[in-house]
Design a protein around this motif. Structure first.
Motif, PDB file in Angstrom:
ATOM      1  N   ASP A   1      15.520   9.764   4.359  1.00  0.00           N
ATOM      2  CA  ASP A   1      16.023   8.849   5.382  1.00  0.00           C
ATOM      3  C   ASP A   1      14.892   8.270   6.220  1.00  0.00           C
ATOM      4  OD1 ASP A   1      18.643   9.123   4.575  1.00  0.00           O
ATOM      5  OD2 ASP A   1      19.113  10.676   6.051  1.00  0.00           O
ATOM      6  N   GLU A   2      13.856   9.076   6.471  1.00  0.00           N
ATOM      7  CA  GLU A   2      12.724   8.612   7.280  1.00  0.00           C
ATOM      8  C   GLU A   2      11.988   7.454   6.594  1.00  0.00           C
ATOM      9  OE1 GLU A   2       8.498  10.254   9.071  1.00  0.00           O
ATOM     10  OE2 GLU A   2       9.946  11.694   8.284  1.00  0.00           O
ATOM     11  N   VAL A   3      11.738   7.593   5.298  1.00  0.00           N
ATOM     12  CA  VAL A   3      11.041   6.536   4.551  1.00  0.00           C
ATOM     13  C   VAL A   3      11.923   5.290   4.453  1.00  0.00           C
ATOM     14  CG1 VAL A   3      10.063   5.906   2.309  1.00  0.00           C
ATOM     15  CG2 VAL A   3       9.601   8.153   3.276  1.00  0.00           C
ATOM     16  N   LEU A   4      13.207   5.488   4.193  1.00  0.00           N
ATOM     17  CA  LEU A   4      14.127   4.356   4.127  1.00  0.00           C
ATOM     18  C   LEU A   4      14.175   3.620   5.463  1.00  0.00           C
ATOM     19  CD1 LEU A   4      16.206   2.728   2.515  1.00  0.00           C
ATOM     20  CD2 LEU A   4      17.932   4.391   3.246  1.00  0.00           C
ATOM     21  N   GLN A   5      14.226   4.381   6.552  1.00  0.00           N
ATOM     22  CA  GLN A   5      14.248   3.758   7.875  1.00  0.00           C
ATOM     23  C   GLN A   5      12.970   2.963   8.125  1.00  0.00           C
ATOM     24  OE1 GLN A   5      15.160   6.329  11.153  1.00  0.00           O
ATOM     25  NE2 GLN A   5      15.274   4.623  12.565  1.00  0.00           N
ATOM     26  N   ASN A   6      11.827   3.466   7.668  1.00  0.00           N
ATOM     27  CA  ASN A   6      10.565   2.731   7.829  1.00  0.00           C
ATOM     28  C   ASN A   6      10.629   1.375   7.122  1.00  0.00           C
ATOM     29  OD1 ASN A   6       9.387   4.742   9.380  1.00  0.00           O
ATOM     30  ND2 ASN A   6       8.403   5.716   7.638  1.00  0.00           N
ATOM     31  N   TRP A   7      11.211   1.342   5.916  1.00  0.00           N
ATOM     32  CA  TRP A   7      11.349   0.074   5.183  1.00  0.00           C
ATOM     33  C   TRP A   7      12.290  -0.877   5.926  1.00  0.00           C
ATOM     34  CZ3 TRP A   7       8.108  -1.819   1.976  1.00  0.00           C
ATOM     35  CH2 TRP A   7       7.361  -0.988   1.142  1.00  0.00           C
ATOM     36  N   VAL A   8      13.406  -0.341   6.400  1.00  0.00           N
ATOM     37  CA  VAL A   8      14.372  -1.180   7.122  1.00  0.00           C
ATOM     38  C   VAL A   8      13.730  -1.735   8.401  1.00  0.00           C
ATOM     39  CG1 VAL A   8      16.560  -1.163   8.394  1.00  0.00           C
ATOM     40  CG2 VAL A   8      16.411  -0.074   6.149  1.00  0.00           C
ATOM     41  N   GLU A   9      13.003  -0.914   9.124  1.00  0.00           N
ATOM     42  CA  GLU A   9      12.362  -1.378  10.361  1.00  0.00           C
ATOM     43  C   GLU A   9      11.280  -2.418  10.080  1.00  0.00           C
ATOM     44  OE1 GLU A   9      13.363  -0.949  13.472  1.00  0.00           O
ATOM     45  OE2 GLU A   9      15.028   0.123  12.549  1.00  0.00           O
ATOM     46  N   MET A  10      10.529  -2.234   9.004  1.00  0.00           N
ATOM     47  CA  MET A  10       9.512  -3.224   8.638  1.00  0.00           C
ATOM     48  C   MET A  10      10.184  -4.568   8.333  1.00  0.00           C
ATOM     49  SD  MET A  10       6.600  -3.071   5.644  1.00  0.00           S
ATOM     50  CE  MET A  10       5.262  -2.288   6.536  1.00  0.00           C
ATOM     51  N   ALA A  11      11.288  -4.521   7.609  1.00  0.00           N
ATOM     52  CA  ALA A  11      12.022  -5.749   7.288  1.00  0.00           C
ATOM     53  C   ALA A  11      12.630  -6.361   8.558  1.00  0.00           C
ATOM     54  CB  ALA A  11      13.104  -5.464   6.255  1.00  0.00           C
ATOM     55  N   ARG A  12      13.179  -5.538   9.438  1.00  0.00           N
ATOM     56  CA  ARG A  12      13.784  -6.043  10.682  1.00  0.00           C
ATOM     57  C   ARG A  12      12.747  -6.733  11.565  1.00  0.00           C
ATOM     58  NH1 ARG A  12      18.865  -4.561  12.506  1.00  0.00           N
ATOM     59  NH2 ARG A  12      18.176  -4.655  14.661  1.00  0.00           N
ATOM     60  N   THR A  13      11.533  -6.188  11.600  1.00  0.00           N
ATOM     61  CA  THR A  13      10.464  -6.802  12.397  1.00  0.00           C
ATOM     62  C   THR A  13      10.273  -8.255  11.991  1.00  0.00           C
ATOM     63  OG1 THR A  13       9.341  -4.695  12.709  1.00  0.00           O
ATOM     64  CG2 THR A  13       8.000  -6.677  12.962  1.00  0.00           C
ATOM     65  N   TYR A  14      10.294  -8.501  10.697  1.00  0.00           N
ATOM     66  CA  TYR A  14      10.109  -9.861  10.200  1.00  0.00           C
ATOM     67  C   TYR A  14      11.383 -10.697  10.341  1.00  0.00           C
ATOM     68  CZ  TYR A  14       9.415 -13.802   7.105  1.00  0.00           C
ATOM     69  OH  TYR A  14       9.357 -15.074   6.599  1.00  0.00           O
TER      70      TYR A  14
ATOM     71  N   ALA B   1       0.821  -1.213   0.000  1.00  0.00           N
ATOM     72  CA  ALA B   1       0.000   0.000   0.000  1.00  0.00           C
ATOM     73  C   ALA B   1       0.859   1.269   0.000  1.00  0.00           C
ATOM     74  CB  ALA B   1      -0.929  -0.002   1.217  1.00  0.00           C
ATOM     75  N   LYS B   2       2.151   1.127   0.239  1.00  0.00           N
ATOM     76  CA  LYS B   2       3.050   2.290   0.287  1.00  0.00           C
ATOM     77  C   LYS B   2       3.401   2.738  -1.131  1.00  0.00           C
ATOM     78  CE  LYS B   2       5.073   1.050   4.674  1.00  0.00           C
ATOM     79  NZ  LYS B   2       5.954   1.811   5.537  1.00  0.00           N
ATOM     80  N   PRO B   3       3.691   4.048  -1.288  1.00  0.00           N
ATOM     81  CA  PRO B   3       4.056   4.560  -2.613  1.00  0.00           C
ATOM     82  C   PRO B   3       5.324   3.895  -3.161  1.00  0.00           C
ATOM     83  CG  PRO B   3       3.664   6.363  -1.057  1.00  0.00           C
ATOM     84  CD  PRO B   3       3.642   5.093  -0.277  1.00  0.00           C
ATOM     85  N   TYR B   4       5.343   3.663  -4.453  1.00  0.00           N
ATOM     86  CA  TYR B   4       6.488   3.116  -5.199  1.00  0.00           C
ATOM     87  C   TYR B   4       6.805   1.656  -4.848  1.00  0.00           C
ATOM     88  CZ  TYR B   4       7.163   8.054  -6.172  1.00  0.00           C
ATOM     89  OH  TYR B   4       6.973   9.356  -6.555  1.00  0.00           O
ATOM     90  N   ALA B   5       5.914   0.975  -4.161  1.00  0.00           N
ATOM     91  CA  ALA B   5       6.150  -0.414  -3.770  1.00  0.00           C
ATOM     92  C   ALA B   5       5.403  -1.367  -4.698  1.00  0.00           C
ATOM     93  CB  ALA B   5       5.690  -0.640  -2.328  1.00  0.00           C
TER      94      ALA B   5
ATOM     95  N   PRO C   1      13.502   3.582  -6.642  1.00  0.00           N
ATOM     96  CA  PRO C   1      14.413   4.556  -6.022  1.00  0.00           C
ATOM     97  C   PRO C   1      13.706   5.808  -5.493  1.00  0.00           C
ATOM     98  CG  PRO C   1      15.398   3.678  -8.015  1.00  0.00           C
ATOM     99  CD  PRO C   1      13.982   3.147  -7.959  1.00  0.00           C
ATOM    100  N   GLU C   2      12.642   6.256  -6.189  1.00  0.00           N
ATOM    101  CA  GLU C   2      11.901   7.440  -5.732  1.00  0.00           C
ATOM    102  C   GLU C   2      11.212   7.200  -4.391  1.00  0.00           C
ATOM    103  OE1 GLU C   2      12.204   7.270 -10.125  1.00  0.00           O
ATOM    104  OE2 GLU C   2      11.369   5.887  -8.671  1.00  0.00           O
ATOM    105  N   GLY C   3      10.970   5.948  -4.054  1.00  0.00           N
ATOM    106  CA  GLY C   3      10.282   5.603  -2.819  1.00  0.00           C
ATOM    107  C   GLY C   3      11.182   5.499  -1.604  1.00  0.00           C
ATOM    108  N   ILE C   4      12.484   5.749  -1.782  1.00  0.00           N
ATOM    109  CA  ILE C   4      13.417   5.659  -0.655  1.00  0.00           C
ATOM    110  C   ILE C   4      14.349   6.867  -0.621  1.00  0.00           C
ATOM    111  CG2 ILE C   4      13.386   3.166  -0.280  1.00  0.00           C
ATOM    112  CD1 ILE C   4      15.764   2.961  -2.213  1.00  0.00           C
ATOM    113  N   ASP C   5      13.860   8.005  -1.132  1.00  0.00           N
ATOM    114  CA  ASP C   5      14.726   9.178  -1.208  1.00  0.00           C
ATOM    115  C   ASP C   5      14.941   9.869   0.138  1.00  0.00           C
ATOM    116  OD1 ASP C   5      12.158  10.128  -1.112  1.00  0.00           O
ATOM    117  OD2 ASP C   5      12.321  11.411  -2.875  1.00  0.00           O
TER     118      ASP C   5
END
Length: 124
Positions: free
Chosen positions: A90-103, A62-66, A84-88
């Motif tokens: 640091d806050e958005v990139l950190q959200n992706w990293v944290e979502m992946a880390r949770t799993y 549901a996130k943009p560019y995903a 690449p536009e979806g991780i420009d």
């Protein structure tokens, strides 16, 4: 994404994952970050691939560019590709990293498997 942008993205990811159990490997045509032997994220010219698991897949899509990761044309369940536009930021990139880390941090450690030589013998 240029080589320089890919290098900068690798550095940004490295800053977000200050974990001693993190390993960096060349895989999938890019640079993967592994936690306890399990892939967390992969950076390539195509953007970011994040391993979020099946339970978080709908939220991630549901996130943009995903989009669902389809390296061979078939979907890889639980793996999300982010343009690449979806991780420009640091806050958005950190959200992706944290979502992946949770799993990924909930997975059991993945011991490295012995490699097979060309004649079928196991080597280390």
């Amino acid at each position: 994404m240029s080589d320089l942008m890919e290098t900068v993205l690798i550095e940004r990811i490295r800053d977000l994952i200050p974990d001693e159990n993190v390993e960096q490997k060349r895989m999938f045509g890019g640079t993967c970050f592994m936690v306890n032997g399990n892939m967390l994220v992969c950076i390539s010219r195509r953007g970011l691939m994040a391993r979020v698991g099946k339970e978080q897949e709908a939220e991630a899509l549901a996130k943009p560019y995903a989009s669902q990761c389809r390296p061979t044309g078939r979907p890889m369940a639980g793996f999300i590709r982010v343009e690449p536009e979806g991780i420009d930021s640091d806050e958005v990139l950190q959200n992706w990293v944290e979502m992946a880390r949770t799993y990924v941090c909930a997975l059991p450690p993945n011991a490295s498997r012995p490699k097979k030589s060309r004649v079928g013998k196991t080597t280390r």
